[in-house]
Design a protein around this motif. Structure first.
Motif, PDB file in Angstrom:
ATOM      1  N   GLU A   1      37.148  51.649  38.170  1.00 42.90           N
ATOM      2  CA  GLU A   1      37.879  52.737  37.520  1.00 42.90           C
ATOM      3  C   GLU A   1      37.307  53.029  36.135  1.00 42.90           C
ATOM      4  O   GLU A   1      36.905  54.159  35.846  1.00 42.90           O
ATOM      5  N   SER A   2      37.265  52.013  35.289  1.00 46.25           N
ATOM      6  CA  SER A   2      36.758  52.213  33.934  1.00 46.25           C
ATOM      7  C   SER A   2      36.438  50.869  33.299  1.00 46.25           C
ATOM      8  O   SER A   2      37.149  49.879  33.516  1.00 46.25           O
ATOM      9  N   TRP A   3      35.383  50.841  32.488  1.00 40.96           N
ATOM     10  CA  TRP A   3      35.042  49.621  31.761  1.00 40.96           C
ATOM     11  C   TRP A   3      36.155  49.216  30.797  1.00 40.96           C
ATOM     12  O   TRP A   3      36.280  48.028  30.453  1.00 40.96           O
ATOM     13  N   GLU A   4      36.963  50.167  30.365  1.00 37.15           N
ATOM     14  CA  GLU A   4      37.978  49.854  29.357  1.00 37.15           C
ATOM     15  C   GLU A   4      39.033  48.883  29.877  1.00 37.15           C
ATOM     16  O   GLU A   4      39.729  48.223  29.098  1.00 37.15           O
ATOM     17  N   HIS A   5      39.165  48.742  31.196  1.00 32.24           N
ATOM     18  CA  HIS A   5      40.160  47.830  31.755  1.00 32.24           C
ATOM     19  C   HIS A   5      39.702  46.370  31.770  1.00 32.24           C
ATOM     20  O   HIS A   5      40.530  45.463  31.848  1.00 32.24           O
ATOM     21  N   VAL A   6      38.399  46.153  31.710  1.00 29.95           N
ATOM     22  CA  VAL A   6      37.851  44.808  31.902  1.00 29.95           C
ATOM     23  C   VAL A   6      38.414  43.774  30.923  1.00 29.95           C
ATOM     24  O   VAL A   6      38.770  42.661  31.340  1.00 29.95           O
TER      25      VAL A   6
ATOM     26  N   ALA B   1      37.536  46.090  36.650  1.00 36.25           N
ATOM     27  CA  ALA B   1      37.509  47.419  36.023  1.00 36.25           C
ATOM     28  C   ALA B   1      38.581  48.324  36.615  1.00 36.25           C
ATOM     29  O   ALA B   1      38.341  49.494  36.909  1.00 36.25           O
ATOM     30  N   VAL B   2      39.788  47.775  36.781  1.00 36.51           N
ATOM     31  CA  VAL B   2      40.931  48.521  37.303  1.00 36.51           C
ATOM     32  C   VAL B   2      42.143  48.265  36.411  1.00 36.51           C
ATOM     33  O   VAL B   2      42.246  47.219  35.764  1.00 36.51           O
ATOM     34  N   ALA B   3      43.074  49.220  36.403  1.00 35.06           N
ATOM     35  CA  ALA B   3      44.260  49.092  35.556  1.00 35.06           C
ATOM     36  C   ALA B   3      45.288  48.146  36.146  1.00 35.06           C
ATOM     37  O   ALA B   3      45.948  47.392  35.432  1.00 35.06           O
ATOM     38  N   ASP B   4      45.455  48.168  37.468  1.00 34.82           N
ATOM     39  CA  ASP B   4      46.481  47.372  38.136  1.00 34.82           C
ATOM     40  C   ASP B   4      45.834  46.225  38.914  1.00 34.82           C
ATOM     41  O   ASP B   4      45.106  46.455  39.881  1.00 34.82           O
ATOM     42  N   VAL B   5      46.090  44.988  38.487  1.00 35.37           N
ATOM     43  CA  VAL B   5      45.509  43.823  39.159  1.00 35.37           C
ATOM     44  C   VAL B   5      46.578  43.002  39.884  1.00 35.37           C
ATOM     45  O   VAL B   5      46.340  41.850  40.241  1.00 35.37           O
ATOM     46  N   SER B   6      47.742  43.598  40.120  1.00 35.73           N
ATOM     47  CA  SER B   6      48.831  42.859  40.763  1.00 35.73           C
ATOM     48  C   SER B   6      48.443  42.360  42.154  1.00 35.73           C
ATOM     49  O   SER B   6      48.814  41.244  42.558  1.00 35.73           O
ATOM     50  N   ALA B   7      47.675  43.163  42.896  1.00 36.44           N
ATOM     51  CA  ALA B   7      47.246  42.739  44.227  1.00 36.44           C
ATOM     52  C   ALA B   7      46.305  41.538  44.136  1.00 36.44           C
ATOM     53  O   ALA B   7      46.355  40.635  44.980  1.00 36.44           O
ATOM     54  N   LEU B   8      45.463  41.516  43.106  1.00 35.91           N
ATOM     55  CA  LEU B   8      44.557  40.383  42.916  1.00 35.91           C
ATOM     56  C   LEU B   8      45.330  39.135  42.523  1.00 35.91           C
ATOM     57  O   LEU B   8      45.006  38.020  42.959  1.00 35.91           O
ATOM     58  N   GLU B   9      46.365  39.302  41.718  1.00 32.22           N
ATOM     59  CA  GLU B   9      47.191  38.163  41.327  1.00 32.22           C
ATOM     60  C   GLU B   9      47.893  37.568  42.543  1.00 32.22           C
ATOM     61  O   GLU B   9      47.941  36.343  42.713  1.00 32.22           O
ATOM     62  N   ALA B  10      48.428  38.426  43.393  1.00 24.14           N
ATOM     63  CA  ALA B  10      49.104  37.958  44.609  1.00 24.14           C
ATOM     64  C   ALA B  10      48.114  37.255  45.535  1.00 24.14           C
ATOM     65  O   ALA B  10      48.440  36.239  46.159  1.00 24.14           O
ATOM     66  N   TYR B  11      46.919  37.786  45.624  1.00 26.85           N
ATOM     67  CA  TYR B  11      45.867  37.200  46.458  1.00 26.85           C
ATOM     68  C   TYR B  11      45.563  35.778  45.987  1.00 26.85           C
ATOM     69  O   TYR B  11      45.472  34.835  46.790  1.00 26.85           O
ATOM     70  N   MET B  12      45.408  35.598  44.671  1.00 27.71           N
ATOM     71  CA  MET B  12      45.073  34.284  44.137  1.00 27.71           C
ATOM     72  C   MET B  12      46.239  33.311  44.241  1.00 27.71           C
ATOM     73  O   MET B  12      46.043  32.111  44.485  1.00 27.71           O
ATOM     74  N   ASP B  13      47.460  33.793  44.061  1.00 22.78           N
ATOM     75  CA  ASP B  13      48.628  32.922  44.198  1.00 22.78           C
ATOM     76  C   ASP B  13      48.722  32.365  45.619  1.00 22.78           C
ATOM     77  O   ASP B  13      49.013  31.173  45.820  1.00 22.78           O
ATOM     78  N   ALA B  14      48.470  33.206  46.609  1.00 19.84           N
ATOM     79  CA  ALA B  14      48.516  32.766  48.004  1.00 19.84           C
ATOM     80  C   ALA B  14      47.390  31.770  48.291  1.00 19.84           C
ATOM     81  O   ALA B  14      47.586  30.789  49.024  1.00 19.84           O
ATOM     82  N   LEU B  15      46.232  32.010  47.706  1.00 21.34           N
ATOM     83  CA  LEU B  15      45.090  31.128  47.913  1.00 21.34           C
ATOM     84  C   LEU B  15      45.356  29.748  47.327  1.00 21.34           C
ATOM     85  O   LEU B  15      45.081  28.716  47.962  1.00 21.34           O
ATOM     86  N   ARG B  16      45.893  29.714  46.130  1.00 19.30           N
ATOM     87  CA  ARG B  16      46.197  28.430  45.494  1.00 19.30           C
ATOM     88  C   ARG B  16      47.260  27.676  46.294  1.00 19.30           C
ATOM     89  O   ARG B  16      47.156  26.454  46.487  1.00 19.30           O
ATOM     90  N   LYS B  17      48.284  28.385  46.765  1.00 16.33           N
ATOM     91  CA  LYS B  17      49.338  27.753  47.559  1.00 16.33           C
ATOM     92  C   LYS B  17      48.780  27.147  48.833  1.00 16.33           C
ATOM     93  O   LYS B  17      49.252  26.091  49.303  1.00 16.33           O
TER      94      LYS B  17
END
Length: 366
Positions: A168-173, A181-197
């Motif tokens: 999306e934009s370098w400004e998000h990094v 480079a995206v504004a919303d990382v909630s899906a990535l957070e959920a992905y990592m939480d499931a992986l750790r579990k």
């Protein structure tokens, strides 16, 4: 153990172990007269350091850098610069159960058979903690290149596991723990939480870019700029693949589209990734790396011990479920070290490097 020095004119010798008293590096060949302080280096170390979010190892290290030599009255003297980073949060007892066993995917097996001895605490020299001194050295190179030529470095994560991350934009990094480079990382957070579990790990893909590059860096045969970039990136822990420009996508391209057309205003595209014939074109250097899943996981796995007998292993301790999350500043640093080395080589052989005239526009982000 050899193989601890990267570069020749800008030579960085890395020292220390993950659970030793300190890690660091000695930089030999930094040009004199550049203003340099710990503050110039600390910012990049803070981006890489552990314990910055719940998605990475919870080892709490400040990674505060100390300049021990090579700087006088705030300026580099041209003599070796020693950078020291103390280890303050080791938990070596976590590795007591693996002293006689080999972790699948880790360097335990190869180190033991090569040297007949290994440091199991955090992996010793094979630990990703030893990337911190390279980030510190890269910060020095970044500062010199920015002041001399205006060259800048930035990177972002473009995929984690099987989740592709759109640009999306370098400004998000800078504003999320994934360097995405995206504004919303909630899906990535959920992905990592499931992986750790699940007690598992995943890999990642990182994109790193050098902008405002001089033309002419590199050699046409064995010391190609892109060859040295690939060498540097493969020297980062857990990296299993490197792409320059279009990379493996070049296989499906036709010659009519892959070759970057030229106009009076510059190149039309950047499939070459800023390198032609091993020499920089002045376009952005475009590099992508593939990082494998973390080898140290809590899920039981089959292995053998030092006597060759079958056993089961569980890796305890504090580990990144995806080492790629903190890899962006590392990749930036290694790219900066390669460009620094080639800038000094070019200056020694051909005189000072030149910037492209007219300016060559950067390619659109892939």
């Amino acid at each position: 153990m050899s193989g601890n020095t990267f570069g020749t004119l800008f030579a960085v010798t890395n020292f220390g172990e993950s659970h030793g008293p300190a890690i660091g590096c000695v930089i030999d060949g930094c040009p004199p007269g550049m203003a340099l302080s710990e503050a110039d280096i600390q910012g990049d170390l803070d981006r890489r350091r552990p314990g910055t979010s719940r998605h990475v190892t919870q080892r709490s290290e400040p990674d505060a850098v100390e300049i021990l030599s090579g700087v006088y009255q705030g300026k580099t003297t041209g003599t070796p610069i020693c950078l020291l980073i103390k280890n303050t949060d080791q938990r070596s007892k976590d590795y007591g159960d693996i002293v006689q066993s080999f972790r699948p995917g880790h360097a335990d097996y190869t180190y033991f058979h090569k040297y007949g001895i290994r440091d199991p605490r955090g992996g010793g020299r094979s630990s990703a903690r030893l990337t911190a001194p390279m980030v510190a050295a890269g910060a020095v190179a970044k500062k010199w290149l920015a002041e001399k030529y205006g060259t800048t470095f930035r990177g972002c994560m473009t995929q984690i596991g099987d989740a592709v991350i759109p640009f999306e934009s370098w400004e998000h990094v800078p504003h999320n723990p994934f360097f995405a480079a995206v504004a919303d990382v909630s899906a990535l957070e959920a992905y990592m939480d499931a992986l750790r579990k699940a007690g598992d790990s995943c890999g990642a893909r990182i994109r790193v870019v050098a902008s405002n590059m001089p033309v002419g860096l590199g050699q046409p045969l064995f010391d190609k700029l892109d060859a040295d970039i690939a060498y540097a990136m493969m020297g980062i822990n857990a990296v299993k693949g490197v792409e320059i420009g279009a990379g493996f996508a070049s296989v499906a391209q036709r010659g009519t589209t892959h070759g970057d057309s030229l106009s009076p205003d510059g190149f039309r595209t950047n499939n070459a990734g800023g390198v032609l014939g091993g020499i920089s074109t002045g376009q952005d250097l475009e590099v992508s790396i593939a990082i494998k899943p973390t080898s140290s996981i809590i899920t039981p796995r089959e292995t053998i011990d030092t006597t060759g007998h079958s056993t089961e292993i569980i890796t305890k301790g504090r580990h990144d479920p995806c080492v790629g999350i903190r890899a962006t500043p590392i990749a930036e640093a290694m790219l900066a070290l390669v460009v620094m080395e080639h800038a000094l080589q070019h200056r020694a052989q051909c005189g000072d490097v030149v910037l492209p005239v007219p300016p060559i526009p950067a390619a659109a982000p892939r």
